[in-house]
Motif scaffolding. Structure first.
Motif, mmCIF file in Angstrom:
data_model
loop_
_atom_site.group_PDB
_atom_site.id
_atom_site.type_symbol
_atom_site.label_atom_id
_atom_site.label_comp_id
_atom_site.label_asym_id
_atom_site.label_seq_id
_atom_site.Cartn_x
_atom_site.Cartn_y
_atom_site.Cartn_z
ATOM 1 N N ILE A 69 -14.236 -58.964 -7.966
ATOM 2 C CA ILE A 69 -13.563 -59.280 -6.695
ATOM 3 C C ILE A 69 -13.728 -58.132 -5.714
ATOM 4 O O ILE A 69 -14.039 -58.326 -4.532
ATOM 5 N N LEU A 70 -13.564 -56.903 -6.221
ATOM 6 C CA LEU A 70 -13.729 -55.733 -5.351
ATOM 7 C C LEU A 70 -15.159 -55.644 -4.835
ATOM 8 O O LEU A 70 -15.398 -55.329 -3.660
ATOM 9 N N PHE A 71 -16.108 -55.947 -5.720
ATOM 10 C CA PHE A 71 -17.513 -55.934 -5.309
ATOM 11 C C PHE A 71 -17.758 -56.968 -4.213
ATOM 12 O O PHE A 71 -18.455 -56.700 -3.217
ATOM 13 N N ALA A 72 -17.154 -58.166 -4.398
ATOM 14 C CA ALA A 72 -17.337 -59.209 -3.384
ATOM 15 C C ALA A 72 -16.720 -58.796 -2.057
ATOM 16 O O ALA A 72 -17.308 -59.016 -0.987
ATOM 17 N N ALA A 73 -15.557 -58.136 -2.118
ATOM 18 C CA ALA A 73 -14.916 -57.707 -0.866
ATOM 19 C C ALA A 73 -15.758 -56.651 -0.159
ATOM 20 O O ALA A 73 -15.950 -56.706 1.059
ATOM 21 N N ALA A 74 -16.296 -55.696 -0.933
ATOM 22 C CA ALA A 74 -17.109 -54.648 -0.314
ATOM 23 C C ALA A 74 -18.389 -55.236 0.271
ATOM 24 O O ALA A 74 -18.815 -54.871 1.378
ATOM 25 N N THR A 75 -19.001 -56.179 -0.456
ATOM 26 C CA THR A 75 -20.224 -56.802 0.045
ATOM 27 C C THR A 75 -19.955 -57.611 1.303
ATOM 28 O O THR A 75 -20.741 -57.573 2.263
ATOM 29 N N LEU A 137 -12.230 -39.942 -6.357
ATOM 30 C CA LEU A 137 -13.648 -39.623 -6.131
ATOM 31 C C LEU A 137 -14.103 -40.124 -4.757
ATOM 32 O O LEU A 137 -14.810 -39.409 -4.021
ATOM 33 N N ALA A 138 -13.700 -41.339 -4.417
ATOM 34 C CA ALA A 138 -14.078 -41.870 -3.099
ATOM 35 C C ALA A 138 -13.502 -41.007 -1.985
ATOM 36 O O ALA A 138 -14.168 -40.732 -0.985
ATOM 37 N N THR A 160 -28.123 -46.517 -0.419
ATOM 38 C CA THR A 160 -28.895 -46.897 -1.603
ATOM 39 C C THR A 160 -28.346 -46.202 -2.846
ATOM 40 O O THR A 160 -28.190 -46.834 -3.897
ATOM 41 N N ALA A 161 -28.048 -44.900 -2.712
ATOM 42 C CA ALA A 161 -27.519 -44.173 -3.868
ATOM 43 C C ALA A 161 -26.170 -44.741 -4.287
ATOM 44 O O ALA A 161 -25.900 -44.911 -5.484
ATOM 45 N N ILE A 162 -25.336 -45.062 -3.294
ATOM 46 C CA ILE A 162 -24.016 -45.618 -3.621
ATOM 47 C C ILE A 162 -24.167 -46.945 -4.350
ATOM 48 O O ILE A 162 -23.520 -47.196 -5.375
ATOM 49 N N ALA A 163 -25.068 -47.789 -3.842
ATOM 50 C CA ALA A 163 -25.270 -49.088 -4.488
ATOM 51 C C ALA A 163 -25.841 -48.909 -5.890
ATOM 52 O O ALA A 163 -25.499 -49.659 -6.811
ATOM 53 N N GLY A 218 -15.063 -45.887 -7.392
ATOM 54 C CA GLY A 218 -15.316 -44.812 -6.441
ATOM 55 C C GLY A 218 -16.488 -45.112 -5.536
ATOM 56 O O GLY A 218 -16.414 -44.921 -4.311
ATOM 57 N N ALA A 219 -17.585 -45.617 -6.102
ATOM 58 C CA ALA A 219 -18.758 -45.910 -5.278
ATOM 59 C C ALA A 219 -18.467 -47.034 -4.295
ATOM 60 O O ALA A 219 -18.847 -46.968 -3.117
ATOM 61 N N GLU A 220 -17.743 -48.063 -4.762
ATOM 62 C CA GLU A 220 -17.465 -49.188 -3.870
ATOM 63 C C GLU A 220 -16.586 -48.766 -2.698
ATOM 64 O O GLU A 220 -16.857 -49.080 -1.538
ATOM 65 N N LEU A 221 -15.528 -48.011 -3.013
ATOM 66 C CA LEU A 221 -14.619 -47.631 -1.933
ATOM 67 C C LEU A 221 -15.252 -46.607 -1.003
ATOM 68 O O LEU A 221 -15.009 -46.636 0.208
ATOM 69 N N ALA A 222 -16.100 -45.716 -1.553
ATOM 70 C CA ALA A 222 -16.779 -44.754 -0.680
ATOM 71 C C ALA A 222 -17.726 -45.489 0.270
ATOM 72 O O ALA A 222 -17.758 -45.200 1.477
#
Lengths: 247, 104, 170
Positions: A69-75, A137-138, A160-163, A218-222
């Motif tokens: 769900i978090l991934f979908a929201a970030a995308t 971390l974010a 790209t690095a974050i993804a 961390g990567a998603e929120l950053a």
């Protein structure tokens, strides 16, 4: 008229909540599932923090759904904001951060990283875990972005690095789950032995899962914050009173 | 982990925190300045985190303090900046700038 | 474990008042504010209230935090399952907030306002324009990007002829 309808609606909602509260016992929950988990978790999982044991062990697939769900929201945020990123060359750029802010951010960044990884890796022993540490971390990465905004406010962050980190962590989470499935257990069942409760290397695969969750969150929120922090282009609508003021 | 305090003291503390949380929640709805409203929502999150500690939920309290008071405030503030509502003084009192608070 | 009595009841009643108050204040803000950003703030408040209510549903008299090794083994512990649900709900909540803020940015970029009443007018005009109808009950100037009515060719021809004649006679 609209205010009247709104008031009636909220009054009805409050009445419904009061009825629900009257049905509940005050401070005496039945706790069937929770009681059983509290009894069995020390022997089955071996984590001192039972909340983490439930989060990554008993309800691990729920956590996987939450991550998606978090991934979908970030995308979706990236999709909605992608027009603002394309033509940000002539947008207003942030002023530079200044010497004190930059030095402070450089000093703070490793400390925040240490705190974040400490909280992630000790999630099965003390309060904390992947979600809290991942957010820290974010925040550590976002401090750097705030200190050095760069030309477009992104601070030179590589999407790209974050993804890549995000995808690697998510794949690691699923891989650990599939490994325990292949090992004959259930999906995300803890492996590698329980160890001695209270030590760092205990509770089987829970620290690894916690690390995967922390890196992914961390990567998603950053990525989400850098996308929101990027400066937009000038206003594209004809209304002059709504010009953007980046300060 | 809070120590084993006297229950009267605990109830009193809970009462003070609940009052603080409810007052700042009302302030979120009635403050003219959007930056102040975002700050008040951060106060609500911090107060709720303290209430989670009182309810013996340290994990949830940590998450609420980090996410609710930190990250959520940052996200909303960045949104305010891009929306052009980032104004420290409320001198401009046009309805668009005042943010359309509930006119009850 | 302390002695339990009416004090603990009043403690949990205070907590319920806080949770329900946050939920109701958030609902009032969501239905009664005229600004979309304030609706998002009200959503944050209602979220906090719902989280508090969920954690409160696992609270027990005299129970301690569900972490082993910090207290004696026979002390009862609070229910960990609602805490886990709330833990994930908080992190989902911030993702939803970010998504809502980005949608607000899109709306602001297109319409230039976040006021609900102005947005309703804009939307009605847009719908009427797409349907090819006149806006409801208005003879006002064309709003949005609706084209002006085409000029009447006969009247134009007469006017140019008249100006030609006056130019010729003077």
């Amino acid at each position: 008229m609209r205010n009247l309808a709104s008031l009636v609606f909220t009054a009805g909602l409050a009445f419904l909540l009061l009825v629900i509260a009257a049905q509940l016992g005050f401070g005496e929950p039945p706790m069937r599932v929770g009681g059983a988990i509290l009894e069995q978790a020390p022997a089955e999982v071996g984590a001192a923090n039972i909340v983490t044991a439930v989060l990554l062990g008993y309800r691990g697939i729920d956590t996987l759904g939450e991550l998606s769900i978090l991934f979908a929201a970030a995308t979706a945020t990236g999709l909605v904001l992608v027009r603002g990123r394309k033509d940000c060359g002539h947008g207003t750029s942030d002023p530079p951060g200044g010497f004190i802010l930059r030095t402070g951010a450089d000093l703070l960044f490793p400390l925040l990283l240490v705190v974040g990884f400490y909280i992630i890796l000790h999630g099965h022993l003390t309060p904390g875990g992947g979600f809290q540490g991942g957010v820290i971390l974010a925040a550590a990465f976002f401090v750097l972005v705030l200190a050095r905004p760069g030309a477009d406010g992104s601070g030179g962050t590589s999407h790209t690095a974050i993804a890549f980190i995000e995808g690697l962590a998510g794949a690691g989470f699923i891989a650990i789950g599939l490994w325990s499935l292949w090992d004959g257990g259930e999906f995300l069942a803890p492996l590698l032995g329980k160890g001695v409760m209270g030590e760092l290397l205990s509770a089987g695969t829970l620290p690894l899962l916690s690390l995967a969750v922390g890196l992914k969150v961390g990567a998603e929120l950053a990525g989400l914050m850098t996308q929101l922090a990027e400066q937009p282009a000038g206003p594209q609508h004809p209304h002059p009173q709504a010009e953007d003021r980046g300060s | 982990m809070i120590p084993d305090v006297d229950l009267d003291l605990q109830t009193l503390f809970a009462l003070v925190m609940v009052a603080l949380v409810l007052v700042s929640a009302v302030l979120v709805l009635i403050l003219d300045n959007m930056i102040s409203a975002v700050a008040a929502s951060g106060v609500v999150s911090l107060g709720v985190a303290v209430l989670f500690v009182l309810l013996h939920a340290p994990d949830v309290a940590m998450t609420e303090a980090v996410v609710g008071a930190g990250l959520s405030g940052v996200v909303l503030a960045l949104g305010l900046r891009r929306l052009g509502l980032w104004q420290l003084d409320a001198t401009d009192t046009s309805p668009e700038r005042r943010g359309g608070k509930p006119d009850a | 474990m302390s002695a339990m009595g009416p004090d603990s009841l009043s403690f949990v009643v205070v907590m319920y008042v806080g949770a329900f108050g946050l939920l109701v204040i958030g609902a009032i803000g969501m239905v009664m504010s005229n600004h979309l950003f304030r609706m998002v703030l009200a959503l944050v408040i209602a979220e906090a209230g719902a989280n508090l209510l969920l954690v409160l549903s696992g609270w027990r008299d005299g129970a301690l935090a569900p972490i082993l090794g910090t207290h004696a083994a026979d002390v009862p512990m609070v229910d960990p399952v609602p805490q886990v649900l709330v833990l994930t709900a908080i992190v989902i909540g911030v993702g939803v907030q970010a998504l809502a803020v980005s949608v607000l940015l899109k709306i602001h970029r297109i319409y230039g306002t976040l006021d609900v009443r102005a947005l309703r007018r804009h939307l009605e005009l847009d719908i009427c324009r797409d349907a090819g109808m006149a806006p409801e009950g208005s003879r006002e100037a064309p709003a949005g990007e609706r084209p002006l009515p085409p000029p009447i060719p006969v009247a134009d021809a007469l006017r140019t002829a008249a100006t030609d004649q006056t130019g010729a006679t003077s």
